[in-house]
Design a protein around this motif. Structure first.
Motif, PDB file in Angstrom:
ATOM      1  N   UNK A   1     -26.489 -14.666 -23.620  1.00 33.28           N
ATOM      2  CA  UNK A   1     -25.822 -16.248 -23.669  1.00 33.28           C
ATOM      3  C   UNK A   1     -25.927 -16.702 -22.377  1.00 33.28           C
ATOM      4  N   UNK A   2     -26.323 -17.735 -21.996  1.00 34.36           N
ATOM      5  CA  UNK A   2     -26.295 -18.492 -20.630  1.00 34.36           C
ATOM      6  C   UNK A   2     -27.325 -18.093 -19.877  1.00 34.36           C
ATOM      7  N   UNK A   3     -27.917 -17.000 -20.167  1.00 34.50           N
ATOM      8  CA  UNK A   3     -29.186 -16.579 -19.148  1.00 34.50           C
ATOM      9  C   UNK A   3     -30.278 -17.448 -19.261  1.00 34.50           C
ATOM     10  N   UNK A   4     -30.641 -17.937 -18.021  1.00 37.14           N
ATOM     11  CA  UNK A   4     -31.931 -18.837 -17.964  1.00 37.14           C
ATOM     12  C   UNK A   4     -33.015 -18.159 -18.177  1.00 37.14           C
ATOM     13  N   UNK A   5     -33.950 -18.649 -19.007  1.00 38.92           N
ATOM     14  CA  UNK A   5     -35.229 -18.106 -19.393  1.00 38.92           C
ATOM     15  C   UNK A   5     -36.081 -19.340 -18.980  1.00 38.92           C
ATOM     16  N   UNK A   6     -37.222 -19.219 -18.142  1.00 38.57           N
ATOM     17  CA  UNK A   6     -38.256 -19.983 -17.988  1.00 38.57           C
ATOM     18  C   UNK A   6     -39.241 -20.151 -18.979  1.00 38.57           C
ATOM     19  N   UNK A   7     -39.998 -21.337 -19.102  1.00 36.62           N
ATOM     20  CA  UNK A   7     -40.834 -21.391 -20.131  1.00 36.62           C
ATOM     21  C   UNK A   7     -41.871 -22.514 -19.548  1.00 36.62           C
ATOM     22  N   UNK A   8     -43.235 -21.890 -18.971  1.00 35.39           N
ATOM     23  CA  UNK A   8     -44.318 -22.643 -18.392  1.00 35.39           C
ATOM     24  C   UNK A   8     -45.439 -22.529 -19.368  1.00 35.39           C
ATOM     25  N   UNK A   9     -45.590 -23.521 -20.238  1.00 35.52           N
ATOM     26  CA  UNK A   9     -47.009 -23.524 -21.176  1.00 35.52           C
ATOM     27  C   UNK A   9     -47.314 -24.834 -21.266  1.00 35.52           C
ATOM     28  N   UNK A  10     -48.474 -25.115 -21.786  1.00 30.40           N
ATOM     29  CA  UNK A  10     -48.740 -26.185 -22.117  1.00 30.40           C
ATOM     30  C   UNK A  10     -48.424 -26.773 -23.695  1.00 30.40           C
ATOM     31  N   UNK A  11     -48.069 -27.967 -24.020  1.00 34.91           N
ATOM     32  CA  UNK A  11     -47.946 -28.634 -25.212  1.00 34.91           C
ATOM     33  C   UNK A  11     -48.541 -27.830 -26.291  1.00 34.91           C
ATOM     34  N   UNK A  12     -47.776 -27.172 -26.983  1.00 38.91           N
ATOM     35  CA  UNK A  12     -48.623 -26.422 -28.123  1.00 38.91           C
ATOM     36  C   UNK A  12     -47.515 -26.017 -29.270  1.00 38.91           C
ATOM     37  N   UNK A  13     -47.894 -25.160 -30.316  1.00 39.76           N
ATOM     38  CA  UNK A  13     -47.243 -24.646 -31.331  1.00 39.76           C
ATOM     39  C   UNK A  13     -46.166 -23.537 -30.544  1.00 39.76           C
ATOM     40  N   UNK A  14     -47.087 -22.877 -29.731  1.00 48.62           N
ATOM     41  CA  UNK A  14     -46.504 -21.761 -29.091  1.00 48.62           C
ATOM     42  C   UNK A  14     -45.298 -22.176 -27.973  1.00 48.62           C
ATOM     43  N   UNK A  15     -45.561 -23.249 -27.539  1.00 42.76           N
ATOM     44  CA  UNK A  15     -44.431 -23.868 -26.739  1.00 42.76           C
ATOM     45  C   UNK A  15     -43.082 -23.968 -27.688  1.00 42.76           C
ATOM     46  N   UNK A  16     -43.012 -24.471 -28.986  1.00 43.58           N
ATOM     47  CA  UNK A  16     -42.095 -24.724 -29.658  1.00 43.58           C
ATOM     48  C   UNK A  16     -41.595 -23.439 -30.132  1.00 43.58           C
ATOM     49  N   UNK A  17     -42.511 -22.430 -30.399  1.00 46.56           N
ATOM     50  CA  UNK A  17     -41.841 -21.283 -30.965  1.00 46.56           C
ATOM     51  C   UNK A  17     -41.386 -20.500 -29.840  1.00 46.56           C
ATOM     52  N   UNK A  18     -41.708 -20.594 -28.632  1.00 44.13           N
ATOM     53  CA  UNK A  18     -40.839 -20.216 -27.531  1.00 44.13           C
ATOM     54  C   UNK A  18     -39.550 -20.650 -27.257  1.00 44.13           C
ATOM     55  N   UNK A  19     -39.597 -22.080 -27.196  1.00 44.31           N
ATOM     56  CA  UNK A  19     -38.062 -22.570 -27.196  1.00 44.31           C
ATOM     57  C   UNK A  19     -37.160 -22.097 -28.083  1.00 44.31           C
ATOM     58  N   UNK A  20     -37.863 -22.200 -29.259  1.00 36.08           N
ATOM     59  CA  UNK A  20     -36.867 -21.878 -30.448  1.00 36.08           C
ATOM     60  C   UNK A  20     -36.344 -20.411 -30.153  1.00 36.08           C
ATOM     61  N   UNK A  21     -37.145 -19.635 -29.805  1.00 32.09           N
ATOM     62  CA  UNK A  21     -36.875 -18.155 -29.819  1.00 32.09           C
ATOM     63  C   UNK A  21     -36.067 -17.966 -28.495  1.00 32.09           C
ATOM     64  N   UNK A  22     -35.998 -18.591 -27.660  1.00 32.92           N
ATOM     65  CA  UNK A  22     -35.114 -18.644 -26.577  1.00 32.92           C
ATOM     66  C   UNK A  22     -33.581 -18.980 -26.990  1.00 32.92           C
TER      67      UNK A  22
END
Length: 162
Positions: A52-73
């Motif tokens: 909790x509260x740990x920053x996790x960067x996400x640098x991806x193009x708009x895609x289904x993988x981006x949404x999966x990544x955001x939700x997973x974080x």
């Protein structure tokens, strides 16, 4: 107000698991499929030490993988730090230095935008891997209370142009 963002999503998954949740180009994911993918990645992120509260960067193009990544974080308890691969590399590096994430989700465009020297300072998880290492992780929802996660923890860290 006491539930985390991803818990509200999970409630929708229970109500309509077969309904379409995401459409990107030719890819369509139901709520159940999106949740399962995000859960597998979330369990992997937890194993990598996301808390909790740990920053996790996400640098991806708009895609289904981006949404999966955001939700997973969010499911892992992290606070996502969105990094647009279209931004200049110097600006992305400034954000990374300031936010200091130990983990970064990326794709080919993200890797190119950030440059190889940035990727040596963080654990990089490639969301475009054909056979992801988290593919065999559980599809079950991570338990927020086990993680010590509440609605009072960070969900994201946003850097604006101003």
């Amino acid at each position: 107000s006491e539930r985390c963002i991803h818990e509200l999503f999970e409630a929708q998954v229970r109500r309509t698991p077969e309904a379409v949740a995401l459409v990107h180009e030719n890819e369509r994911l139901s709520y159940g499929e999106l949740n399962a993918r995000a859960n597998r990645l979330a369990h992997h992120l937890i194993a990598l030490g996301v808390r909790p509260d740990q920053p996790v960067g996400i640098c991806v193009e708009r895609s289904a993988a981006m949404v999966v990544g955001l939700l997973a974080i969010l499911k892992a308890g992290g606070a996502y730090v969105p990094l647009d691969p279209a931004y200049p590399s110097q600006r992305l590096r400034q954000v990374l230095v300031d936010a200091a994430p130990q983990l970064l989700l990326c794709d080919v465009a993200g890797r190119a935008a950030l440059g190889p020297e940035v990727l040596t300072d963080v654990i990089a998880v490639d969301l475009e891997t054909a056979t992801p290492v988290w593919g065999e992780r559980p599809t079950s929802d991570p338990e927020p209370r086990t993680l010590g996660l509440t609605s009072r923890h960070l969900a994201y860290v946003i850097y604006t142009s101003g």
